[in-house]
Every structure is written in structure tokens, then in C-alpha cells.
Design a protein around this motif. Structure first.
Motif, short mmCIF file in Angstrom:
data_model
loop_
_atom_site.label_atom_id
_atom_site.label_comp_id
_atom_site.label_asym_id
_atom_site.label_seq_id
_atom_site.Cartn_x
_atom_site.Cartn_y
_atom_site.Cartn_z
N ASN A 97 0.65 -1.08 0.04
CA ASN A 97 0.08 0.01 -0.04
C ASN A 97 0.86 1.20 0.14
O ASN A 97 0.28 2.43 0.26
N TYR A 98 2.15 1.13 -0.20
CA TYR A 98 2.89 2.32 -0.49
C TYR A 98 3.56 1.97 -1.91
O TYR A 98 3.94 0.86 -2.01
N PHE A 99 3.75 2.99 -2.78
CA PHE A 99 4.29 2.63 -4.11
C PHE A 99 5.86 2.02 -4.05
O PHE A 99 6.01 0.95 -4.87
N ALA A 122 2.23 -11.38 -10.13
CA ALA A 122 1.56 -11.49 -11.59
C ALA A 122 0.35 -10.39 -11.99
O ALA A 122 0.25 -9.88 -13.03
N LYS A 123 -0.27 -9.95 -11.08
CA LYS A 123 -1.22 -8.86 -11.37
C LYS A 123 -0.46 -7.41 -11.31
O LYS A 123 -1.25 -6.52 -11.42
N GLY A 124 0.86 -7.47 -11.13
CA GLY A 124 1.67 -6.26 -11.34
C GLY A 124 2.05 -5.53 -10.13
O GLY A 124 1.49 -6.01 -9.10
N ALA A 125 2.87 -4.74 -9.96
CA ALA A 125 3.58 -4.39 -8.87
C ALA A 125 2.56 -3.58 -8.15
O ALA A 125 2.49 -3.78 -6.67
N VAL A 126 1.95 -2.80 -8.61
CA VAL A 126 1.08 -1.79 -7.84
C VAL A 126 -0.44 -2.14 -7.98
O VAL A 126 -0.87 -2.28 -9.24
N PRO A 127 -1.10 -2.63 -6.90
CA PRO A 127 -2.30 -3.33 -7.16
C PRO A 127 -3.33 -2.30 -7.73
O PRO A 127 -3.36 -1.10 -7.34
N GLN A 128 -4.27 -2.72 -8.54
CA GLN A 128 -5.48 -1.88 -8.85
C GLN A 128 -6.55 -1.82 -7.72
O GLN A 128 -7.09 -0.68 -7.81
N ASP A 129 -6.52 -3.04 -7.12
CA ASP A 129 -7.75 -2.96 -5.63
C ASP A 129 -6.58 -3.12 -4.46
O ASP A 129 -5.90 -3.79 -4.43
N PRO A 130 -7.03 -2.65 -3.33
CA PRO A 130 -6.54 -3.09 -2.08
C PRO A 130 -6.28 -4.55 -1.97
O PRO A 130 -7.28 -5.26 -2.34
N GLY A 182 -0.81 -1.03 6.01
CA GLY A 182 0.46 -1.18 4.93
C GLY A 182 1.78 -0.61 5.24
O GLY A 182 1.73 0.38 6.29
N THR A 183 3.04 -1.30 4.73
CA THR A 183 4.28 -0.63 5.19
C THR A 183 4.98 -0.15 4.03
O THR A 183 4.61 -0.26 2.81
N PRO A 184 5.94 1.04 4.39
CA PRO A 184 6.54 1.80 3.37
C PRO A 184 7.67 1.03 2.92
O PRO A 184 8.07 -0.06 3.46
N ALA A 185 8.58 1.68 2.11
CA ALA A 185 9.62 0.83 1.56
C ALA A 185 10.87 0.64 2.59
O ALA A 185 10.76 1.61 3.45
N GLY A 186 11.65 -0.36 2.25
CA GLY A 186 12.64 -0.18 3.19
C GLY A 186 12.67 -1.58 4.38
O GLY A 186 13.44 -1.78 5.25
N VAL A 187 11.83 -2.67 3.85
CA VAL A 187 11.72 -3.75 4.47
C VAL A 187 12.95 -4.57 4.22
O VAL A 187 13.68 -4.30 3.30
N GLY A 188 13.24 -5.63 4.97
CA GLY A 188 14.42 -6.37 4.71
C GLY A 188 14.56 -7.11 3.33
O GLY A 188 15.67 -7.18 2.92
N ILE A 189 13.53 -7.27 2.89
CA ILE A 189 13.47 -8.15 1.46
C ILE A 189 14.01 -7.24 0.46
O ILE A 189 14.26 -7.69 -0.79
N GLY A 190 13.76 -5.77 0.68
CA GLY A 190 14.10 -4.95 -0.35
C GLY A 190 15.60 -4.89 -0.52
O GLY A 190 16.03 -4.04 -1.44
#
Ligand code: MG
Length: 290
Positions: free
Chosen positions: A78-80, A96-104, A250-258
Motif C-alpha cells: 500500500n505504498y508505491f 502476476a497482477k502487477g507491482a502496484v495493485p489495482q484494488d487493495p 500497509g508498510t513503506p519501502a525499506g523492509v529487509g526483503i528490499g
């Protein structure tokens, strides 16, 4: 108003926090009401009277809602910038539905994984060693409802707290439903306080996360892709929301997996999540049975 659930002299209390004064004043609640934590206040026309304040240094803070009545609703990607970092991680079953969701993207965490400030995040290496942190603003629903419009949604918000949406990334990736990877025991640190809705402007509030003092996430709650009215309208369209429901946004960027390589949480790590106006939620990681 800033509220806390805490243990004092072997008893659970709910109180009003005066941070400047370093005290908390307990509400006059029956013992069974106090067991619900801050949820005991939600929906009341008037708050109960408070007793003599005690120093915060003499109490042990618990999660504001120590055991929510229902699963915690959560919003994914929920953050770009986070949507992009997670989508390319290899663990995103929704990619598969894209990086940024169309619906929550809505999922949930079971209530039993909630722990309070200072509690251990338990890492069980027999289950997963790909444990990640996610700093999140959480909404506490005050007035329930079904079919809540975006225009009316904020009237249903009672307050806010902080959640660390701790996640086993490998389990999240292996099972297309996220619940197992998100609901491991101790994977929902919550707190340290709830602030009432009037207290902060969530369209412009800093959200940050540090691991061992290293700033990993540094964003603003105004940058949500789907804002709180949209989230409430989406869930409540066919699911009746109830007073005391919790929604992690939702969480912003910077999680460990990033990071390359990923920076997963290890036993001994200290995680701090701060949201302006609410406080700092601190937890440490511990190996199971160590
Ligand atoms: Mg999350």
C-alpha cells in the motif's frame, strides 16, 4: 488523548498517558472490562473517571488491545516504493497482477500473534529464518457498520496505534494466502499507545523503522496508495466492521526483503517503529527455546 493498557501491581489497567508528566492515570473499569484493554473504551458515550496517576516507570506496557476480538485486517503493498521492492523480491504471490495493485490487497493476522511493547519477536529456525519487519499505522474502528462510504469512513475511526507486521517471507511466498506467514506466534507487536483520532493528522505523519539503530524505513502516512476511507469502504462493503476492529494500513519501502542480499531479522536484533504523535514501538528478536 493518549491511552495505554498496562500491568501495575499484578493487575491489568487502561489509562490516560501524560508523557510530559511521565504518568498514566487508570480509568475506573471493572476487572473484566480492563481485560479488553483500550477496546473497553471504544464506543462509550463518555470515558470513565480516572484515578490517581502513577509513574510510567512503575508500569509494564502491554499491547493496547492485548487480544483483539477478531483477526486484524491488513493491507498489502500500500505504498508505491514498497509495492515495487516486494514485487521483485520473488516472494510476492500477487506479482502476476502487477507491482502496484489495482484494488487493495486485504489479508489478516490471527489475534493470538499480538504482543506488546518490549515483548520478544520469537524466531523459530525450524519454521522460517526469513523474518522481516513492516512498520505500519493501524486504525482502531470505533463505530461499526456495513457499506460505509468513503465520505463517512473517518467517522468510524476511533484512534490509531502502531503495528509491526512481522512476516515470514518464505512462508508468505510458498502459500499464496499470506495468513500463515503473517500470523506466526509473536508476529504482531502493537503499541506503545493508542491516540484518539483527533490527535494526529494521518495525511502527513512520519513513519520510521530502525533495526539495531540503522534507519531502514523512513516515509509518511500521507503516501498510502489506498487511503483509510478507501480501505474502510472496501472491507465494509460486505463485511460488517465492528467496534474494536483493527486495520493495519500497509508498510513503506525499506523492509529487509528490499535489500540485496535481504536483511532478515536475527536473534538479538532490536526493532523500533516510530509514528509521529503515537510513539515508538520497540521489540527484540529471540531464537525460540534459546
Ligand atoms: Mg504489512
Amino acid at each position: 488523548m493518549k491511552l495505554a493498557t498496562y500491568q501495575h501491581k499484578g493487575k491489568r489497567n487502561v489509562g490516560v498517558v501524560d508523557e510530559a508528566g511521565g504518568t498514566v492515570a487508570p480509568f475506573d473499569l471493572r476487572e473484566d472490562q480492563a481485560q479488553l484493554g483500550v477496546a473497553s473504551l471504544v464506543g462509550l458515550d463518555a470515558l470513565p473517571a480516572t484515578g490517581l496517576p502513577v509513574p510510567l516507570s512503575e508500569v509494564s506496557l502491554e499491547a493496547p488491545l492485548p487480544r483483539p476480538a477478531r483477526n486484524i485486517f491488513c493491507v498489502g503493498k500500500n505504498y508505491f516504493e514498497h509495492a515495487h521492492e516486494f514485487s521483485k523480491s520473488g516472494f510476492d504471490s500477487s506479482a502476476a497482477k502487477g507491482a502496484v495493485p489495482q484494488d487493495p490487497i486485504i489479508f489478516s493476522k490471527v489475534p493470538d500473534c499480538v504482543v506488546g511493547p518490549g515483548a520478544d519477536i520469537v524466531i523459530d529456525p525450524d519454521v522460517s529464518e526469513a523474518i522481516d519487519y513492516e512498520a505500519e499505522l493501524a486504525v482502531i474502528i470505533g463505530k461499526g457498520g456495513r457499506g460505509i462510504s468513503p465520505e463517512a469512513a473517518m467517522d468510524h475511526v476511533w484512534g490509531y496505534t502502531i503495528i509491526n507486521d512481522v512476516t515470514a517471507r518464505d512462508l508468505q511466498g510458498r502459500y499464496s494466502q499470506w495468513l500463515v506467514g503473517k500470523s506466526q506466534d509473536t508476529f504482531c507487536p502493537m503499541g506503545p499507545y493508542v491516540v484518539t483520532r483527533d490527535e494526529i493528522d494521518i495525511s502527513d505523519t512520519p513513519i520510521r523503522c530502525w533495526v539495531n539503530g540503522d534507519l531502514r524505513q523512513d516515509s509518511n502516512t500521507g503516501l498510502l496508495i489506498f487511503d483509510i476511507p478507501t480501505i474502510i469502504a472496501t472491507i465494509s462493503a460486505g463485511v460488517t466492521l465492528k467496534p474494536g476492529d483493527v486495520i493495519a494500513t500497509g508498510t513503506p519501502a525499506g523492509v529487509g526483503i528490499g535489500f540485496e542480499p535481504p536483511k532478515y531479522l536475527r536473534p538479538g536484533d532490536a526493532v523500533e517503529v516510530e509514528i509521529g504523535g503515537i510513539g515508538v514501538l520497540k521489540n527484540s528478536c529471540k531464537r525460540r527455546n534459546s
